[in-house]
Enzyme design. Structure first.
Site, PDB file in Angstrom:
ATOM      1  N   LYS A 133     -10.251  -1.655   9.034  1.00 36.84           N
ATOM      2  CA  LYS A 133      -8.950  -1.113   9.413  1.00 36.84           C
ATOM      3  C   LYS A 133      -8.929  -0.289  10.748  1.00 36.84           C
ATOM      4  CE  LYS A 133      -5.715   2.327   8.168  1.00 36.84           C
ATOM      5  NZ  LYS A 133      -5.243   3.445   7.342  1.00 36.84           N
ATOM      6  N   GLU A 172       0.835  -0.982   0.139  1.00 32.91           N
ATOM      7  CA  GLU A 172      -0.127   0.094   0.163  1.00 32.91           C
ATOM      8  C   GLU A 172       0.968   1.241  -0.050  1.00 32.91           C
ATOM      9  OE1 GLU A 172      -2.246   2.348   3.756  1.00 32.91           O
ATOM     10  OE2 GLU A 172      -2.272  -0.016   3.590  1.00 32.91           O
TER      11      GLU A 172
END
Length: 218
Positions: free
Chosen positions: A136, A47
């Site tokens: 998350k 990411e």
């Protein structure tokens, strides 16, 4: 309906080792080398944060190079325009620091894996309603393992919960025992300027620690 639409991307997420390399400040000229070091270290989810220099260029280079062996995308995503630029670059993953209903729905519609940042049960439920691939929990510094355990008790058991913020080899075990699925790891894995050999070494150590912690937590 959100669930059916999302089966493909959820499979993509579920078949990867649930450790995210959070690349904040990744240098575009080093993007490929850093990605290769991480993949050879055992990471399968990369990411690049949107507040890095030229993040879209880095994502494009990485996606083209290691896109078969890893799920590649963007972090710190805050706008639908950013999502469009990530798609154009070949990214398949959208991670945000916050829970934005429209942003989640937009990413879901584009068949991307989307992980919004959540901190409260209300945000978790809203994110799931919007079709998020998983949750998350960020910043994890504010949620100790016993907090994750309490949240898992009220969430549908199949929802993946990733813990992000201050994660290192030493605290993964407690979070896994509390019901966490996996982790996003930034500072203890990557910093701008960090030598490639150190990145690969630390990646291997974190992957080993994760497997070890997962065995112990069973």
């Amino acid at each position: 309906e959100g669930m059916a639409k999302h089966e493909m991307t959820d499979q993509e997420l579920n078949r990867r080792l649930p450790l995210f390399a959070v690349l904040r400040g990744l240098e575009p000229e080093r993007a490929l080398k850093v990605a290769r070091a991480l993949v050879s270290g055992g990471f399968e989810i990369l990411e690049v944060t949107m507040n890095s220099p030229e993040p879209v260029a880095s994502i494009a280079a990485i996606a083209e190079d290691v896109g078969d062996g890893a799920l590649v995308g963007a972090g710190t995503v805050t706008t639908t325009q950013q999502i469009d630029s990530v798609i154009a670059a070949g990214g398949r993953l959208i991670v945000s620091p916050h829970c934005d209903f429209e942003l989640i729905a937009y990413a879901v519609k584009q068949r991307l894996t989307v992980l919004p940042g959540v901190l409260t049960p209300s945000e978790m439920m809203r994110a799931m309603d919007a079709g998020a691939s998983g949750l998350k929990v960020f910043p994890a510094e504010l949620v100790p393992p016993r907090g994750i355990k309490a949240m898992k008790a009220v969430l549908p058991p199949e929802v993946p919960v990733f813990v992000v913020g201050g994660i290192h080899a030493g605290n993964m075990g407690e979070y896994l025992a509390a019901g966490a699925t996996g982790f996003g790891i930034g500072g203890s894995l990557f910093k701008p300027g960090k030598p490639l050999s150190d990145i690969e070494k630390d990646a291997k150590a974190l992957v080993a620690a994760f497997h070890n912690a997962r065995e112990t937590a069973k």
